[in-house]
Design an enzyme around this catalytic site. Structure first.
Site, PDB file in Angstrom:
ATOM      1  N   GLY A 161      -3.532   3.348   5.724  1.00 30.56           N
ATOM      2  CA  GLY A 161      -3.135   2.433   4.656  1.00 30.56           C
ATOM      3  C   GLY A 161      -3.925   2.701   3.389  1.00 30.56           C
ATOM      4  N   ARG A 162      -3.367   2.241   2.269  1.00 33.35           N
ATOM      5  CA  ARG A 162      -4.034   2.436   0.977  1.00 33.35           C
ATOM      6  C   ARG A 162      -3.851   1.184   0.137  1.00 33.35           C
ATOM      7  NH1 ARG A 162      -1.794   6.976  -0.524  1.00 33.35           N
ATOM      8  NH2 ARG A 162      -3.580   8.361  -0.255  1.00 33.35           N
ATOM      9  N   GLY A 163      -4.896   0.784  -0.571  1.00 32.61           N
ATOM     10  CA  GLY A 163      -4.832  -0.393  -1.430  1.00 32.61           C
ATOM     11  C   GLY A 163      -5.807  -0.272  -2.569  1.00 32.61           C
ATOM     12  N   GLY A 164      -5.942  -1.359  -3.339  1.00 33.60           N
ATOM     13  CA  GLY A 164      -6.813  -1.354  -4.495  1.00 33.60           C
ATOM     14  C   GLY A 164      -8.273  -1.150  -4.156  1.00 33.60           C
ATOM     15  N   ASP A 208      -9.948 -13.344   1.114  1.00 30.76           N
ATOM     16  CA  ASP A 208      -8.638 -12.693   1.021  1.00 30.76           C
ATOM     17  C   ASP A 208      -7.842 -12.922   2.302  1.00 30.76           C
ATOM     18  OD1 ASP A 208      -6.717 -11.328  -0.422  1.00 30.76           O
ATOM     19  OD2 ASP A 208      -7.343  -9.354   0.292  1.00 30.76           O
TER      20      ASP A 208
END
Length: 602
Positions: free
Chosen positions: A16-19, A133
């Site tokens: 996965g990839r995120g900020g 979060d």
């Protein structure tokens, strides 16, 4: 399997990839095991303050001992990249499950998940950590419905202020507690609020306060009542009170621990479904607000500086408080003789009698308005128009014994429509100027100025902006007067002109600044202040407020309605209600001492 070396790890697969970076399935050659490796962006390791906090909080998170928290094996820095080594868990996130299945979970499963996540949260809170979060995409569910709360990379020590790291907003708007938008210290009850939002989504299949814009989402969390699961499915009626308490605006009114929320949800599973009551309404009601086509917003203005929206008061709740017929108290220091008698419906007969007969005969005041222009006038997540101007006008119409009838239109058409008789009055943060007074009369009710904003850490000077790309909203004073004059000065001095970028909507302008499409924006001070507040640290003011001028309600030239409005505002100032409304919206610095007719300063 091909693998990419990363220190003593072999990166096998991107999960996965995120900020906040990327998560890989990786092989640890030192421990001979497969792990989940979170690798943060390179610039974060270069930020010494962030690196210290990352190490401190990773160590604290690794000490959280709960079966529903993914174990952290280690953390550190390799080749200029910070990393977090965690146990690899096979499963799907709740976010993916909801998106793929396109339906809510059954209540029993939803409650079971909430209980497990609550256990993880309370364990973290006991260590003085806040997750910050909590959302479905950070809850992992195995094929045996065992839940893990993941991504403790956003944790922060309880009581630590602020919402940003390296200028990025942390957390997700759809689940953020009202107090988080104020930028001050928070505690574990913010996580409990988020968990209640998750419970609502698991039960109904939709997020609370769904909206298309930043302002609408935040207005929902800060001002709208908690949503009722029963509105989606009457069988969920027993959960209404659970959500109402879990999502209470004020932390003190919420469940004080996540376990308390989970326990209430468990009891709601077997509680009888409340029977619907038929409610008879009487008395005065606000006219419905059109929610169809939204015309292009534009306006000219300025408002007070620091914007602090108070959590705990919703738009309708504030209206009921201020408009309650039972409200008969007067502020200390106001003489009885200066405050006219108030009728049971909240009208002031002495002032209502001054309303022109043709308007009084209709029983309503037709008001031309343009949105969005938060915090003065914009729509909340339910489509209801809210804001400082709206609440003040609601109070004014009550004093006049009328119903407010809001009509949305383009900003540039408001004054001509007032002059032509289509609207009785305009209300859209309109600056009273000598030029405008040639066509309409103005009743002043506020004062504001222009304030620039920039991305945090910038060095923009509004008095030295030659060559900069500056955004403004169409038809505002900033677009028609301020920036053209400043750009002309640049050109006269042999410098590059200001690159003026015009947006039709203020929220689009704010997003452009956040995205870096413009280097600064110029807008009315209350609007800029509100945008800075909502940005959670990503934006900051550039310079001070300047060109302060009055806001006014435009009415037809020579209309006696101007005096009626002036008397109503004067009455609200005398009773203290004007101050209450301004304070509610955080614009008290723009309050005036007395309203006047046609008070243009130039």
């Amino acid at each position: 399997m091909d693998a990419t070396p990363f220190g003593h790890y072999q990166l096998q697969m991107l999960l996965g990839r995120g900020g906040m970076g990327e998560v890989y399935q990786a092989y640890d050659t030192k421990t001979d095991r497969i792990v989940a490796l979170k690798v943060l962006p390179p610039h974060m390791a270069a930020d010494e303050v962030f690196q210290q906090r990352f190490r401190r909080e990773s160590q604290a998170a690794a000490g959280v001992n709960d079966p529903h928290v993914v174990p952290i094996h280690g953390y550190g820095e390799i080749d200029g990249r910070l990393y977090l080594d965690m146990r690899l868990i096979e499963g799907r996130t709740l976010g993916a499950i909801l998106a793929e299945d396109k339906k809510p979970l059954d209540p029993a499963t939803a409650v079971s998940v909430i209980e497990q996540v609550a256990s993880a949260l309370d364990a973290a809170h006991a260590k003085g950590l806040i997750h910050r979060d909590v959302k479905p995409s950070n809850i992992l569910l195995t094929d045996r419905d065992f839940a893990y709360l993941i991504d403790f990379g956003l944790v922060r020590t309880a009581g630590e202020a602020g919402m940003t790291t390296a200028g990025n907003t942390l957390g997700t708007l759809g689940y953020m507690a009202p107090e988080r938008f104020e930028g001050g210290p928070i505690d574990g009850r913010a996580d409990t609020y988020a968990l209640a939002c998750v419970l609502y989504e698991l039960l109904t299949g939709v997020r609370p306060y769904q909206a298309d814009s930043l302002e609408q989402q935040i207005a929902g969390h800060m001002m709208s009542p908690p949503p009722k699961p029963s509105a989606t499915d009457p069988k969920l009626g027993a959960f209404d009170d659970v959500i109402a308490t879990g999502m209470a605006k004020k932390p003190i009114k919420r469940y004080q621990t996540a376990a308390q929320l989970a326990g209430a949800a468990r009891r709601a599973l077997t509680a009888p479904v409340p029977r619907a009551r038929s409610i008879r309404t009487s008395g005065r009601h606000s006219a419905p607000v059109p929610t169809g086509h939204h015309s292009t917003p534009s306006r000219a203005l300025a408002v007070s500086s620091a914007v602090v929206v108070l959590a705990g008061l919703c738009a309708f709740g504030a209206w009921q408080l201020w408009g309650s017929p039972a409200r008969d108290t007067k502020p200390v220091g106001v003489a009885e003789s200066t405050v006219p008698a108030v009728a049971p419906d909240g009208a002031v007969p002495q002032i209502a009698a001054t309303v022109p007969p043709d308007i009084r005969a209709t029983g309503r005041l037709v008001i031309g308005v343009n949105t969005p222009y938060a915090p003065n006038e914009f729509e909340d997540s339910s489509g209801k128009i809210v804001g400082f101007d709206v609440d003040l006008m609601n109070a004014i119409t009550r004093v006049l014994g009328l119903e407010p009838d809001y009509r949305e239109t383009a900003f540039e058409s408001i004054m001509s429509s007032v002059g032509g008789g289509s609207f009785n009055v305009g209300m859209s943060s309109i600056t009273d100027t000598a030029e405008r007074e040639k066509t309409v009369d103005f009743v002043t009710y506020f004062q504001a100025g222009t304030l620039w904003a920039q991305r945090s850490g910038g060095s923009v000077d509004p008095d030295a902006a030659c060559g900069l790309r500056v955004g403004v909203q169409f038809a505002t004073i900033q677009e028609t007067t301020e920036l053209p004059a400043k750009s002309a000065t640049c050109t006269a001095a042999g410098l590059a002109p200001i690159d003026i970028v015009v947006y039709s909507r203020q929220d689009d302008l704010t997003q452009a600044l956040l995205a870096g499409d413009v280097e600064a924006m110029s807008a009315d001070s209350p609007v800029t202040g509100f945008a800075v507040k909502l940005s959670a640290g990503a934006l900051e003011p550039a310079g001070e407020i300047f060109d302060v001028a009055p806001y006014g309600y435009p009415v037809a030239k020579g209309s006696p309605l101007a005096e009626s409005l002036r008397l109503a505002v004067e009455h609200l100032i005398a009773t203290g209600e004007y101050r209450t409304i301004a304070t509610m919206w955080g614009v008290e610095k723009g309050m005036i001492d007395a309203p006047t007719i046609n008070a243009a300063v130039g």
